[in-house]
Each structure stands twice: as structure tokens, then as C-alpha cells.
Design an enzyme around this catalytic site. Structure first.
Site, PDB file in Angstrom:
ATOM      1  N   GLY A 126       0.765  -1.234   0.000  1.00 11.94           N
ATOM      2  CA  GLY A 126       0.000   0.000   0.000  1.00 11.94           C
ATOM      3  C   GLY A 126       0.798   1.288   0.000  1.00 11.94           C
ATOM      4  N   PRO A 164       4.746  -4.976  -0.815  1.00  9.36           N
ATOM      5  CA  PRO A 164       4.673  -3.844  -1.739  1.00  9.36           C
ATOM      6  C   PRO A 164       4.513  -4.319  -3.184  1.00  9.36           C
ATOM      7  CG  PRO A 164       6.951  -4.278  -1.144  1.00  9.36           C
ATOM      8  CD  PRO A 164       6.110  -5.247  -0.352  1.00  9.36           C
ATOM      9  N   ARG A 208       2.924  -1.750  -5.974  1.00  2.00           N
ATOM     10  CA  ARG A 208       3.079  -0.479  -6.681  1.00  2.00           C
ATOM     11  C   ARG A 208       4.437   0.168  -6.417  1.00  2.00           C
ATOM     12  NH1 ARG A 208      -1.495   2.795  -7.545  1.00  2.00           N
ATOM     13  NH2 ARG A 208      -2.459   1.743  -5.783  1.00  2.00           N
ATOM     14  N   CYS A 233     -14.581   4.481 -27.450  1.00  3.43           N
ATOM     15  CA  CYS A 233     -15.876   5.134 -27.646  1.00  3.43           C
ATOM     16  C   CYS A 233     -16.507   5.457 -26.311  1.00  3.43           C
ATOM     17  CB  CYS A 233     -16.774   4.236 -28.471  1.00  3.43           C
ATOM     18  SG  CYS A 233     -16.150   4.141 -30.125  1.00  3.43           S
ATOM     19  N   GLU A 234     -15.919   6.399 -25.625  1.00  8.47           N
ATOM     20  CA  GLU A 234     -16.427   6.768 -24.317  1.00  8.47           C
ATOM     21  C   GLU A 234     -15.761   8.080 -23.916  1.00  8.47           C
ATOM     22  OE1 GLU A 234     -16.925   3.531 -21.691  1.00  8.47           O
ATOM     23  OE2 GLU A 234     -16.568   4.741 -19.914  1.00  8.47           O
ATOM     24  N   TYR A 264      -0.582  -1.740 -12.014  1.00  8.85           N
ATOM     25  CA  TYR A 264      -2.033  -1.693 -12.222  1.00  8.85           C
ATOM     26  C   TYR A 264      -2.430  -1.046 -13.546  1.00  8.85           C
ATOM     27  CZ  TYR A 264      -1.755  -2.880  -7.281  1.00  8.85           C
ATOM     28  OH  TYR A 264      -1.430  -3.488  -6.096  1.00  8.85           O
TER      29      TYR A 264
END
Ligand code: LLP
Length: 463
Positions: free
Chosen positions: A278, A321, A323, A391-392, A421
Site C-alpha cells: 500500500g 509492496p 506499486r 468510444c467513451e 495496475y
């Protein structure tokens, strides 16, 4: 997560709109070492290089969009975590951040353990030669097949996440004639300062067994009675992208409180405590993450102090860990396709990827940096929004950032700190194929996860 909405300095419109941005940087060509991986720099021609290779060459050879992972930086960060925690602790890299067989080998070589949370991650770890006893299996709803494969392989620990699982794992271990080492994941009731979707220690969510109301103590009672289980410790993971250590402090305090209650009730001192992952990284120059040695020192001090107060032997600490190791090591390289200036608002810069290779901006309101990397520019800064090809309208990669006003189609831009991620959460939305991951080191680049092809997509569609 939001920053000042009052930029100063040169601008492309008289009135700048509300947004999550600070003032334009003094030099748009500068690369802040906080958000770019260690070997990233600009060469004499102004082209950004990683591991000694210019991005223009990488784009030619591997295409765009693509993730480029700085192997030397990855190894250095893994090693820094390992060294910071020393021999009396274990570092489990959280594979959910990004996992591939090459990464598993690097982790093995650097002396780290591995946290997996699905059969797929377990298969990747084992197939790349990670010794099973250095693997931990996580998950709030592991299938019996996943549990069986993990027990059969001899994983070092399974982290139990529910009352049902206590019985399931014990049963499977007994059937296989084994005694499985387990930890119990508890929720300590901490409100971590991060996005709601990635906070995991408050009680009103799916993970873990609450300390509150004596539920965790009851889980320990049950686990200690079952032959198939060897209860080795308590696990707590409070959330992700956290800078403030106070949440860990409260978590350690409460977990040690449980260890003390267990000692008092059962006469057993559990030998391990896992404080999860985290730890936050820098996505923009405004973020100030802590170094692994500071984190190791703080966590070790907290646990030691709490154990001394409770007259307990200090347990072996582990951390997870994800990230903080892989996040800063990669950037995504995109080619600019179209540019749409909107006076008084901002300029929309469309790239050849988008929410299929980075869902974090749409999902968590995440902030990223971006830079023109195929050349330098002396043009004035323009407020840009980097968007994808999906398409958004929520298909945003970088919500608000400054790019040079002479940006043109064909330019290469890169978004740093996309190692965690991004590829692991990539999708095929709009049948867009997922980009490759290319590891770069000492002037050599090699594909570690190849680009998905339209044939791959059609192969799954069995008609
Ligand atoms: N250990 C456990 C039990 C976890 O659930 C996680 C992350 C970690 C360790 C690693 O956390 P890290 O050090 O990477 O923050 N997709 C979200 C993050 C979800 C994290 C899930 N669990 C994002 O992109 O921000």
C-alpha cells in the site's frame, strides 16, 4: 488527490478552467526524476532514452502504444526493499501490480518472495521457477481448485480471508495429508487516506475478518483447533497508494493487541505479522513518497515498541509492496493522433491507446504526468487533456497536464509511473488489443509480454 486550480505563468487561453493541475512547470522539457524511472534521460538530440535506447527507436521496433519497463530500476527497487527490511523480515512482491515470468525471475534473483491472488498468478509464479515456499496465496474467494493447487505445490502460506475458508483449507490440506501454514487476514478498522475503492481496513468492505466484535479472535480459535492448519500469524492490509504512516501505526497496534489476546487465551505466541502493501508512489511532481529504508525503520520500530509494551517476542515482519516496486519503473509510450483545441477550455490530445491500457484515471480519478518525448520544444505550455481512442468520453489517460503548444500528430508522448495496475488491469474494450511490455536494460530491449493481436481476439471467439 486534487491540486491547486490556480496556475501561474504562460498559458494558451485567457481564463484557465477549473481542474486538477498546478502551475505549468518552468521547463516542459525537464524530466522529474521522481516520476520517471532511473535510466530515463534526454539525449543530445532531445529524444528521451531509457536504458540507453531512444524512444523513437523503441517505437519503430515495438510500435505504440507500449509499456517500457526499466529493468535496472526494477531490480534496484526490489533490492532496496529487500535490503531495507534485512534478514529478519520478508518482502513479498504483490504480483497483482504487474506479473510476468521475467518479473518472477528478477524477484527470485533479488531475494524477494511473491504474493499471488489467483490461480493464474500462481501458475505464472511456479512456471517461472519461484520456489513454492516463497509464495503466499491471497484472495477473498479462492476456489477449491486454487486452494488445492497451492497446497499441493507447497506454498509458504495461505492467507485466510473468511470463516468458510478456514474450514476449506483445513479440509483440503488434510485430504492431501499436509499441514498448511496459514495467516488470518483481519480488518483493523482504520480509515486509510486513499481512494474509497482501494481502502481495505475499514470494516464495511469485503476483505478480511473484523477485529471488532471478537470475530478475529473467534477465527483464531477455530484455526488453532484444526489439524490441517498451522497458524503462523496475523495479516493486515490497509489499502493502496498511502503516504501517511499513521494508518500502519494503528494497524500494527491493533494486530499486536490481537497477538497479546491470543497469547493470554491460548498460551501461543504467533511468530509472524504481515502489514500488507500500500505504500504510495509519485505520479506527479507534487507527490512525495517515502524511501523503503524509512518505511522499514518506521514499521519495525512500531511493531517492536508495541510488542515490548505487550511483553511479546517481536514477530517476524513481512510486507507486500506491489506499486512501490514496479509502479515507477515503466512508462507508456503513445503516438499523438489528433489534436482538438477548445478555446477557453483545454486542448484534447488523442493517443493510440487509452482506458484499455490505463483504467486508473477513469476508475480512481488518478493523476498522471505526461511529456513530449520524441523531441524538445520551446513552445509555450498548453493545458492538455490526454485522451484515448475508445468510444467513451470518460476515456481519459491524463486529465490535466501541460504539453508544448506546438504538439503535432506523429509526436510521441509518454506517461510515466504506469508500471503498476496498468498492464495488469488492461482490457480489450472496443476490441482494442493490449500493448506489449518491453524490458529495457543496458542498451537492449526485449519483449517480456508480447502485443496482443487481432488473431488472439478471434481465437477466443469460437463463433
Ligand atoms: N497485499 C494485499 C493483500 C493487497 O490486497 C494489495 C493490493 C497489496 C498487497 C499491494 O498493494 P500496493 O503495494 O501495490 O499498493 N488497482 C488499484 C490498487 C488495488 C490494490 C489491491 N491490493 C490501483 O490501481 O490503484
Amino acid at each position: 488527490m486534487s491540486r491547486s486550480a490556480h496556475p501561474a505563468g504562460p498559458r494558451h487561453a485567457d481564463v484557465l478552467p477549473e481542474g486538477h493541475y498546478s502551475a505549468p512547470p518552468a521547463d516542459l522539457n525537464a524530466l522529474d526524476g521522481k516520476v520517471w524511472s532511473q535510466t530515463v534521460t534526454r539525449d543530445a538530440d532531445g529524444v528521451v532514452t531509457v536504458g540507453g535506447i531512444p524512444v523513437t527507436r523503441l517505437a519503430e521496433e515495438f510500435g505504440t502504444p507500449a509499456y517500457f519497463l526499466d529493468e535496472a530500476d526494477f531490480r534496484a527497487r526490489a533490492c532496496a526493499w529487500r535490503t531495507a527490511f534485512g534478514h529478519d523480515a520478508d518482502v513479498f512482491y504483490a504480483g497483482k501490480a504487474f506479473l510476468s515470468r521475467a518479473v518472477v525471475r528478477w524477484l527470485h534473483e533479488e531475494g524477494l518472495n511473491l504474493d499471488v491472488c489467483s490461480g493464474g498468478e500462481l501458475a505464472t509464479a511456479l512456471s517461472a521457477g519461484m520456489p513454492a515456499d516463497r509464495i503466499a496465496l491471497h484472495g477473498n474467494n479462492k476456489s477449491t481448485d486454487e486452494i488445492r493447487r497451492a497446497v499441493e505445490a507447497g506454498v509458504g502460506r495461505i492467507v485466510l480471508d473468511s470463516f468458510q475458508e478456514i474450514v476449506r483449507v483445513a479440509h483440503i490440506a488434510r485430504e492431501l495429508g499436509k499441514r498448511q501454514r496459514v495467516q488470518i487476514r483481519v480488518t483493523v478498522g482504520v480509515e486509510a487516506h486513499t481512494h474509497e475503492f482501494i481502502a481495505t481496513a475499514h470494516e464495511d468492505q469485503k476483505f478480511g475478518i473484523p477485529l471488532a466484535g471478537g470475530q478475529a479472535a473467534e477465527a483464531v480459535r477455530r484455526a488453532l483447533q484444526l489439524d490441517g492448519l498451522e497458524l503462523i500469524g496475523i495479516h493486515s492490509h490497509i489499502g493502496s497508494q498511502i503516504f501517511d504512516m499513521s494508518g500502519f501505526e494503528v494497524a500494527a497496534h491493533r494486530v499486536v493487541g490481537l497477538l497479546k489476546d491470543i497469547r493470554d487465551e491460548h498460551g501461543v505466541e504467533l511468530p509472524e505479522i504481515d502489514l500488507g502493501g500500500g505504500l504510495g508512489i509519485a505520479y506527479t511532481s507534487d507527490d512525495d513518497p517515502r524511501e523503503p529504508h524509512e518505511i522499514a525503520k518506521a514499521l519495525t520500530e512500531i511493531v517492536t515498541r508495541e510488542c515490548e509494551a505487550a511483553r511479546l517476542r517481536t514477530p517476524r515482519i513481512s510486507v507486500e509492496p506491489g506499486r512501490a516496486i514496479v509502479g515507477p519503473t515503466a512508462f507508456t509510450l503513445y503516438e499523438v493522433g489528433t489534436i482538438k483545441p477548445l478555446d477557453g477550455l483545454r486542448t484534447y490530445v488523442s493517443v493510440d491507446g487509452g482506458m484499455s491500457d490505463n483504467i486508473r484515471t477513469a476508475l480512481y480519478d488518478a493523476e498522471y504526468s505526461v511529456a513530449l518525448v520524441s523531441r524538445t520544444s520551446e513552445a509555450e505550455p498548453m493545458l492538455a487533456r490526454v485522451v484515448g481512442k475508445h468510444c467513451e468520453s470518460g476515456d481519459i489517460v491524463v486529465k490535466d497536464a501541460f504539453l508544448p503548444a506546438d504538439l503535432a500528430p506523429g509526436d510521441l508522448i509518454a506517461v510515466p509511473a504506469t508500471g503498476a495496475y496498468c498492464r495488469s488491469m488492461a482490457s480489450n474494450y472496443n476490441h482494442v488489443t493490449r500493448p506489449p511490455v518491453v524490458a529495457v536494460r543496458d542498451g537492449e530491449a526485449r519483449v517480456i509480454v508480447r502485443r496482443e493481436t487481432e488473431e488472439d481476439l478471434l481465437r477466443l471467439d469460437v463463433g
